[in-house]
Structure formats: structure tokens, C-alpha cells
Write a protein that holds these residues in place. Structure first.
Motif, PDB file in Angstrom:
ATOM      1  N   ASP A  54       0.837  -1.517  -0.375  1.00  0.00           N
ATOM      2  CA  ASP A  54      -0.385  -0.045   0.220  1.00  0.00           C
ATOM      3  C   ASP A  54       0.752   1.256  -0.012  1.00  0.00           C
ATOM      4  O   ASP A  54       2.453   1.179  -0.033  1.00  0.00           O
ATOM      5  CB  ASP A  54      -1.053   0.582   0.987  1.00  0.00           C
ATOM      6  N   GLN A  95      -4.232   4.022  -0.777  1.00  0.00           N
ATOM      7  CA  GLN A  95      -4.526   2.751  -1.727  1.00  0.00           C
ATOM      8  C   GLN A  95      -3.964   1.468  -1.522  1.00  0.00           C
ATOM      9  O   GLN A  95      -2.626   1.317  -0.786  1.00  0.00           O
ATOM     10  CB  GLN A  95      -4.104   3.169  -3.156  1.00  0.00           C
ATOM     11  N   ARG A 112      -3.205  -2.645  -1.908  1.00  0.00           N
ATOM     12  CA  ARG A 112      -3.467  -4.122  -3.117  1.00  0.00           C
ATOM     13  C   ARG A 112      -2.745  -4.977  -2.359  1.00  0.00           C
ATOM     14  O   ARG A 112      -2.238  -4.868  -1.558  1.00  0.00           O
ATOM     15  CB  ARG A 112      -2.785  -4.328  -4.453  1.00  0.00           C
ATOM     16  N   ASP A 165      -5.713  -7.185  -7.029  1.00  0.00           N
ATOM     17  CA  ASP A 165      -7.608  -6.137  -5.844  1.00  0.00           C
ATOM     18  C   ASP A 165      -8.066  -6.430  -4.734  1.00  0.00           C
ATOM     19  O   ASP A 165      -8.213  -8.388  -4.504  1.00  0.00           O
ATOM     20  CB  ASP A 165      -8.022  -5.967  -7.248  1.00  0.00           C
ATOM     21  N   ASP A 166      -8.385  -5.975  -4.216  1.00  0.00           N
ATOM     22  CA  ASP A 166      -9.450  -6.337  -2.895  1.00  0.00           C
ATOM     23  C   ASP A 166     -10.598  -6.316  -3.416  1.00  0.00           C
ATOM     24  O   ASP A 166     -11.441  -5.893  -3.486  1.00  0.00           O
ATOM     25  CB  ASP A 166      -9.474  -5.122  -1.860  1.00  0.00           C
ATOM     26  N   CYS A 176     -13.695  -4.115  -2.530  1.00  0.00           N
ATOM     27  CA  CYS A 176     -13.504  -2.825  -2.588  1.00  0.00           C
ATOM     28  C   CYS A 176     -14.016  -2.432  -4.066  1.00  0.00           C
ATOM     29  O   CYS A 176     -13.312  -2.725  -4.868  1.00  0.00           O
ATOM     30  CB  CYS A 176     -12.431  -2.690  -2.301  1.00  0.00           C
ATOM     31  N   GLU A 204     -14.547   0.881  -5.155  1.00  0.00           N
ATOM     32  CA  GLU A 204     -13.394   2.203  -5.448  1.00  0.00           C
ATOM     33  C   GLU A 204     -11.959   1.340  -5.866  1.00  0.00           C
ATOM     34  O   GLU A 204     -10.872   0.652  -4.984  1.00  0.00           O
ATOM     35  CB  GLU A 204     -13.302   3.305  -4.517  1.00  0.00           C
ATOM     36  N   LYS A 205     -11.769   2.212  -7.101  1.00  0.00           N
ATOM     37  CA  LYS A 205     -10.487   1.780  -8.103  1.00  0.00           C
ATOM     38  C   LYS A 205      -9.963   3.502  -8.490  1.00  0.00           C
ATOM     39  O   LYS A 205     -11.067   3.693  -9.322  1.00  0.00           O
ATOM     40  CB  LYS A 205     -10.702   0.360  -8.869  1.00  0.00           C
TER      41      LYS A 205
END
Length: 82
Positions: A26, A58, A60, A69-70, A73, A75-76
């Protein structure tokens, strides 16, 4: 840990039942992929807790060397780390 000077604990978790190692990379740990490991729990759920100041971050996951990615989540945003 607890709350200190406005900081709050945030739990990061990922379901990865077949994984051998899961890490959190992160912008608050300089995107170093093996600095923050998650602990394996029941049913393949990996978790870690991080104390953070209020803000937008941010991150990963790195699962057995593969960045991902999560999935929880929504939002990207693009960044230099994929």
C-alpha cells in the motif's frame, strides 16, 4: 494498538483458501510487497490490522507473489502499482 491522535484500526482481510502467503502492499508502507503479512484464519480468510490516520489510501494484496485487488472494495483507481 488502539486509537492514538485520531488514528483508527483498520482490518484488511481476503478470502484465499489455497494461498500459502498473503501480504498487504500500500501507499502507507511504500508498496513493499512483503512488509505487512496477513495471518491465515479459519476457512481461508487472511487478516491483518493496521492503525491509520484519517484519509484515503490505496492498497493491493499480494497472494503467493501475485498482485490482486480487494474483491470487497468497489472503489478502484489506476496507479503505478497496477
Amino acid at each position: 494498538m488502539g486509537e492514538r491522535a485520531g488514528k483508527k484500526r483498520k482490518v484488511f482481510q481476503l478470502v484465499a483458501p489455497g494461498a500459502r502467503a498473503v501480504y498487504l502492499a500500500d501507499d502507507f508502507n511504500e508498496w513493499i510487497p512483503d512488509r505487512c503479512s496477513l495471518d491465515a484464519g479459519k476457512s481461508g480468510v487472511w487478516k491483518t490490522m493496521v492503525t491509520l490516520a484519517p484519509g484515503v489510501y490505496q492498497y493491493r494484496f499480494v497472494v503467493d507473489g501475485t498482485w490482486c485487488d480487494d474483491p470487497r472494495c468497489a472503489e478502484k483507481m489506476p496507479n503505478g502499482m497496477g
